[in-house]
Design an enzyme around this catalytic site. Structure first.
Site, short mmCIF file in Angstrom:
data_model
loop_
_atom_site.label_atom_id
_atom_site.label_comp_id
_atom_site.label_asym_id
_atom_site.label_seq_id
_atom_site.Cartn_x
_atom_site.Cartn_y
_atom_site.Cartn_z
N ASP A 13 -15.81 8.77 16.70
CA ASP A 13 -14.58 8.48 17.43
C ASP A 13 -14.60 9.03 18.86
O ASP A 13 -13.56 9.41 19.41
CB ASP A 13 -13.35 9.04 16.69
CG ASP A 13 -13.24 8.48 15.29
OD1 ASP A 13 -13.65 7.31 15.09
OD2 ASP A 13 -12.76 9.20 14.40
N GLY A 15 -15.28 7.31 21.46
CA GLY A 15 -15.01 6.24 22.41
C GLY A 15 -16.24 5.36 22.63
O GLY A 15 -16.37 4.70 23.67
N LYS A 16 -17.11 5.31 21.61
CA LYS A 16 -18.33 4.50 21.73
C LYS A 16 -18.01 3.02 21.93
O LYS A 16 -18.68 2.33 22.68
CB LYS A 16 -19.18 4.62 20.44
CG LYS A 16 -19.65 6.01 20.15
CD LYS A 16 -20.35 6.07 18.81
CE LYS A 16 -19.46 5.80 17.62
NZ LYS A 16 -18.45 6.83 17.38
N GLY A 40 -14.80 2.70 13.08
CA GLY A 40 -13.60 2.07 13.63
C GLY A 40 -13.68 2.18 15.14
O GLY A 40 -13.58 3.28 15.68
N HIS A 41 -13.96 1.08 15.81
CA HIS A 41 -14.17 1.11 17.26
C HIS A 41 -13.03 0.37 17.96
O HIS A 41 -12.75 -0.78 17.65
CB HIS A 41 -15.52 0.47 17.61
CG HIS A 41 -16.68 1.20 17.00
ND1 HIS A 41 -17.95 0.71 17.00
CD2 HIS A 41 -16.74 2.41 16.37
CE1 HIS A 41 -18.76 1.58 16.40
NE2 HIS A 41 -18.04 2.61 16.00
N GLN A 223 -20.49 6.18 13.98
CA GLN A 223 -20.36 7.59 13.59
C GLN A 223 -20.89 8.49 14.73
O GLN A 223 -20.84 8.08 15.87
CB GLN A 223 -21.10 7.87 12.26
CG GLN A 223 -20.44 7.27 11.03
CD GLN A 223 -20.66 5.79 10.85
OE1 GLN A 223 -21.77 5.31 10.90
NE2 GLN A 223 -19.61 5.05 10.62
N GLY A 302 -6.37 5.69 9.09
CA GLY A 302 -5.06 6.11 9.59
C GLY A 302 -4.82 7.62 9.44
O GLY A 302 -3.76 8.12 9.77
P1 GDP Z 1 -15.30 5.12 18.57
O1 GDP Z 1 -15.28 5.12 17.08
O2 GDP Z 1 -16.30 6.10 19.10
O3 GDP Z 1 -15.50 3.75 19.15
O4 GDP Z 1 -13.89 5.64 19.05
P2 GDP Z 1 -12.44 5.20 18.47
O5 GDP Z 1 -12.13 3.86 18.97
O6 GDP Z 1 -12.38 5.44 17.01
O7 GDP Z 1 -11.52 6.31 19.14
C1 GDP Z 1 -11.46 6.49 20.52
C2 GDP Z 1 -10.01 6.22 20.99
O8 GDP Z 1 -9.86 6.71 22.31
C3 GDP Z 1 -9.64 4.77 21.05
O9 GDP Z 1 -8.27 4.63 20.74
C4 GDP Z 1 -9.88 4.38 22.52
O10 GDP Z 1 -9.06 3.31 22.95
C5 GDP Z 1 -9.47 5.64 23.20
N1 GDP Z 1 -10.18 5.96 24.44
C6 GDP Z 1 -11.48 5.78 24.78
N2 GDP Z 1 -11.74 6.33 25.98
C7 GDP Z 1 -10.58 6.87 26.41
C8 GDP Z 1 -10.20 7.63 27.56
O11 GDP Z 1 -10.99 7.93 28.43
N3 GDP Z 1 -8.90 8.04 27.63
C9 GDP Z 1 -7.98 7.75 26.67
N4 GDP Z 1 -6.75 8.18 26.83
N5 GDP Z 1 -8.30 7.04 25.58
C10 GDP Z 1 -9.58 6.62 25.45
P1 IMO Z 2 -16.92 5.77 14.18
O1 IMO Z 2 -18.04 4.78 14.32
C1 IMO Z 2 -15.25 9.34 12.36
C2 IMO Z 2 -16.59 10.34 8.32
C3 IMO Z 2 -15.55 10.25 7.23
C4 IMO Z 2 -16.05 11.37 6.31
C5 IMO Z 2 -17.55 11.21 6.40
C6 IMO Z 2 -18.18 10.41 5.27
O2 IMO Z 2 -15.56 5.18 14.32
O3 IMO Z 2 -17.14 6.96 15.05
P2 IMO Z 2 -18.23 7.80 4.72
O4 IMO Z 2 -17.12 6.86 4.42
O5 IMO Z 2 -19.07 7.42 5.87
O6 IMO Z 2 -19.06 8.13 3.50
O7 IMO Z 2 -17.47 9.19 5.10
O8 IMO Z 2 -17.82 10.58 7.63
N1 IMO Z 2 -16.77 9.11 9.12
C7 IMO Z 2 -16.30 8.97 10.37
N2 IMO Z 2 -15.55 9.79 11.13
N3 IMO Z 2 -15.68 8.17 12.86
C8 IMO Z 2 -16.44 7.35 12.13
O9 IMO Z 2 -17.00 6.23 12.64
C9 IMO Z 2 -16.77 7.71 10.80
N4 IMO Z 2 -17.48 7.14 9.81
C10 IMO Z 2 -17.48 8.01 8.80
O10 IMO Z 2 -14.27 10.51 7.72
O11 IMO Z 2 -15.70 12.61 6.83
MG MG Z 3 -13.93 5.38 15.52
#
Ligand code: GDP
Ligand code: IMO
Ligand code: MG
Length: 429
Positions: A13, A15-16, A40-41, A223, A302
């Site tokens: 999470d 921000g990939k 979840g991206h 991840q 969530g």
């Molecule tokens: P990922 O799994 O690495 O792709 O990251 P997620 O999408 O799960 O979580 C990153 C969250 O941060 C998302 O809601 C993005 O829209 C948000 N985000 C990414 N870069 C920035 C930033 O520079 N500032 C803010 N405020 N939000 C950001």
């Molecule tokens: P992105 O790509 C954050 C975490 C789960 C749990 C552990 C194992 O959005 O960064 P799993 O279902 O993979 O067996 O769960 O890994 N986890 C993540 N945490 N971002 C993710 O993906 C994750 N994918 C798995 O919350 O702790």
């Molecule tokens: Mg994510």
């Protein structure tokens, strides 16, 4: 450089998705090599936010070919729902291809995931309950069923039958839970197969040809480094290798095809699920403050994300094991309005200082963080367009991270939108 890997450098999470989308506008291919719909991206384009789990984040660029590699595990029901979601938002999915060698997630994997978590009780991992672990387990056990198996329906049914013979024994006698019939799964998957058959390709060939044609290739990680099955906070990890080192096996290509490796770090740390997190805020109000501003809730589950200060010990471990050539810092804007920012630069266990990231989760749980204070900044930085436009204290914070970690910051971001990404290093892709 013709290829760039975007890799999560913390616990996911970071921000990939946003960073991938940024580079995807200039890429011919965007390729996922590991993980499944546990990812979840989130991507913001103009005023709209999109959430993807299994489809690569380049799907919103019609010119970019998006690939799901053999190292991924695929829930076909989820994939089809996500394809419909992308289409309903006005993008077509004709630019998506899937490896014939990728393993399939079945309903029994999801049930197994749930039952195993229940069995672990207070020691539960906090998985996403998507069946990821059990699917990879079957792959390694050599009883997995792959996309290519769907082409021979008789063989597919046979494999399903053998698998369910064992799985149902476990569901009935060990977990006392529901059992599955061959026909219910077979019928469902044959329908799914018809819907995605045209997307299935020899991904190895596709990617090798892309390199021969000098195309720009973006590898999208899922991840993060600290969730890596080998180098992460085991057993509180996911069931795949998340690093760029696993790209060649996850796609069936040469390691020589990996160019630059961009480690994506949040300006602080978050984690969903259980497991050690030494720099986690003790003060719940502080967590609430960031969680509310940054909407730090899992995209998939969530669940509220746990929040803490930037952990440089964990980051150094991530850099050592993942070999980043560049670093990105995201969500810097979220740190506005802190009098003082903290960076964890060491751990103390029983009053003894250690400067390494412990492999043993019990040791990690005992680690007390050692922080340095860095002056905070009050200004709203969401409209900043360059490093020099940042308030001095924000510049100092980035410089401090770069100095401690001994790696150059190639880009930073100050908001979820495309235009809020500031690239300082040219030609990384
Ligand atoms: P990922 O799994 O690495 O792709 O990251 P997620 O999408 O799960 O979580 C990153 C969250 O941060 C998302 O809601 C993005 O829209 C948000 N985000 C990414 N870069 C920035 C930033 O520079 N500032 C803010 N405020 N939000 C950001
Ligand atoms: P992105 O790509 C954050 C975490 C789960 C749990 C552990 C194992 O959005 O960064 P799993 O279902 O993979 O067996 O769960 O890994 N986890 C993540 N945490 N971002 C993710 O993906 C994750 N994918 C798995 O919350 O702790
Ligand atoms: Mg994510």
């Amino acid at each position: 450089m013709n290829s760039l890997a975007v890799v999560g450098a913390q616990w996911g999470d970071e921000g990939k998705g946003k960073i991938t989308d940024f580079f995807a506008q200039n890429a011919d291919y965007v390729i996922r090599w590991a993980g499944g719909d546990n990812a979840g991206h989130t991507i913001k384009i103009e005023d709209k936010k999109y959430a993807l789990s299994i489809i690569p984040s380049g799907i919103f660029n019609s010119e970019t070919i998006n690939v799901i590699g053999n190292g991924c595990v695929i829930n076909l029901k989820k994939l089809i729902t996500e394809i419909d979601y992308v289409k309903n938002n006005g993008f077509d999915c004709n630019n998506l291809i899937i490896s014939e060698r990728a393993h399939l997630i079945f309903p029994y994997h999801i049930e197994q995931d749930k039952q195993l978590e229940k069995f672990r009780g207070p020691k539960a991992i906090g998985t996403t309950l998507k069946g990821i672990g059990p699917c990879y387990e079957d792959k390694v056990q050599r009883m997995g069923i792959r996309i290519c198996d769907l082409f021979d329906s008789k063989m597919f049914k046979e494999k399903l039958k053998i698998n369910l013979e064992l799985k149902n024994k476990i569901f009935k006698n060990v977990f006392n839970s529901r059992e599955f019939t061959v026909d219910e799964i077979y019928d469902e998957y044959i329908i799914y197969f018809k819907k995605i058959k045209h997307l299935i390709k020899n991904v190895t060939k596709v990617i090798n040809n892309a390199f021969l044609e000098n195309k720009k290739v973006l590898f999208e990680g899922a991840q993060g480094a600290l969730l890596d099955i080998d180098q992460g906070t085991y057993p509180f990890v996911t069931s795949s290798n998340t690093s760029a080192s696993s790209i060649p096996v996850g796609l069936g290509i040469s390691p020589k095809k990996i160019g630059n490796i961009l480690g994506v770090f949040k300006a602080y740390n978050t984690r969903v699920g259980e497991g050690g997190f030494p720099s986690e805020f003790k003060n719940l109000k502080q967590s609430d403050k960031i969680r509310t501003i940054a909407n730090e809730f899992g995209v998939v589950s969530g669940r509220p994300r746990r929040i803490g200060w930037f952990d440089a010990v964990a980051a150094k471990h991530s850099i050592d094991t993942m070999g980043y050539t560049h670093m990105a810092v995201t969500l810097l804007d979220i740190l506005s309005n802190f009098e003082t920012l903290k960076i964890c630069i060491g751990y103390k266990i029983n009053n003894k200082i250690i400067d390494f990231f412990p492999p043993d989760i019990n040791l990690l749980n005992k680690c007390e963080p050692i922080f340095i204070d860095v002056p905070g900044f009050k200004e709203d930085i969401t409209n900043v367009k360059s490093f020099l436009e940042l308030p001095l204290n924000a510049q100092n914070y980035l410089n401090k991270l770069s100095e401690i970690l001994n790696i150059k910051i190639a880009m930073f971001s100050v908001g979820p939108e495309r235009k809020q990404t500031i690239l300082m290093e040219k030609n990384i892709l």
